[in-house]
Write an enzyme that holds these catalytic residues in place. Sequence first.
Site, PDB file in Angstrom:
ATOM      1  N   SER A  32      26.826  25.146  13.481  1.00  0.00           N
ATOM      2  CA  SER A  32      28.068  25.227  14.249  1.00  0.00           C
ATOM      3  C   SER A  32      29.299  25.441  13.369  1.00  0.00           C
ATOM      4  CB  SER A  32      28.252  23.956  15.088  1.00  0.00           C
ATOM      5  OG  SER A  32      28.217  22.796  14.274  1.00  0.00           O
ATOM      6  N   ASP A 185      36.400  15.649  17.391  1.00  0.00           N
ATOM      7  CA  ASP A 185      35.086  15.046  17.138  1.00  0.00           C
ATOM      8  C   ASP A 185      34.931  14.569  15.702  1.00  0.00           C
ATOM      9  OD1 ASP A 185      34.738  17.420  15.722  1.00  0.00           O
ATOM     10  OD2 ASP A 185      33.209  18.236  17.061  1.00  0.00           O
ATOM     11  N   HIS A 188      33.937  18.982  13.189  1.00  0.00           N
ATOM     12  CA  HIS A 188      34.212  20.414  13.074  1.00  0.00           C
ATOM     13  C   HIS A 188      35.675  20.675  12.732  1.00  0.00           C
ATOM     14  CE1 HIS A 188      30.658  20.102  15.746  1.00  0.00           C
ATOM     15  NE2 HIS A 188      30.243  21.144  15.030  1.00  0.00           N
TER      16      HIS A 188
END
Length: 210
Positions: A32, A185, A188
């Site tokens: 990701s 979060d 990221h």
Amino acid sequence: MLRTARNLGLGLILGISAAQAETVTIAALGDSLTQGYGLVQEDGFVPQLEAWLRARGADVTVINAGVSGDTTAGGLSRVAWTLTPEVDAMVVALGGNDLLRGIDPATSRANLDGILQAGDEAGVDMLLVGMEAPLNYGADFKDQFDGMYGELAEAYSIPLYPTFFDGLLAEGDINAARAAYMQADGIHPNADGVARIVEAMGPAILALIE
């Protein structure tokens, strides 16, 4: 005869120029972090990296081979079809999800080894991007996980970029960096964080393709 020689010489010059100007294709194989999770497309790692390289005169195309949630096993399962004939170089940035799942570093190492072997057999230049484990899993786990990147880079005689987040760690105060450059979060990077990551990693990739 002279005209023929001139035409031949011109053809050779033009041919060399065309070869020198050929676009370099880089496959960014990752998770990701590579894919650009939580960001609009142009703010992701791959578009920002491509723009950074082009701004410095590199004729490149960077392929986004990042899959959100992917582990080293996922990268190994798709490296063969990532390495299409037009790919000249590959950036391997995997391991974060192995950490989150507490996967045995020996398994992660074997998967990365398989990915690098595939790249080696395909004849592409490679850059291995490391990742650092927290101490949550113990010192032995951390030593094995952190160390596998350097060991594999040495085994395949390829450059190692110490950690994907190196551009943020350079801030010194990791908590301040997390607040300024990470998404909610805490995992990221946001668009500004990606820009700093690219600014730090970019020279290593530029060196790879030069």
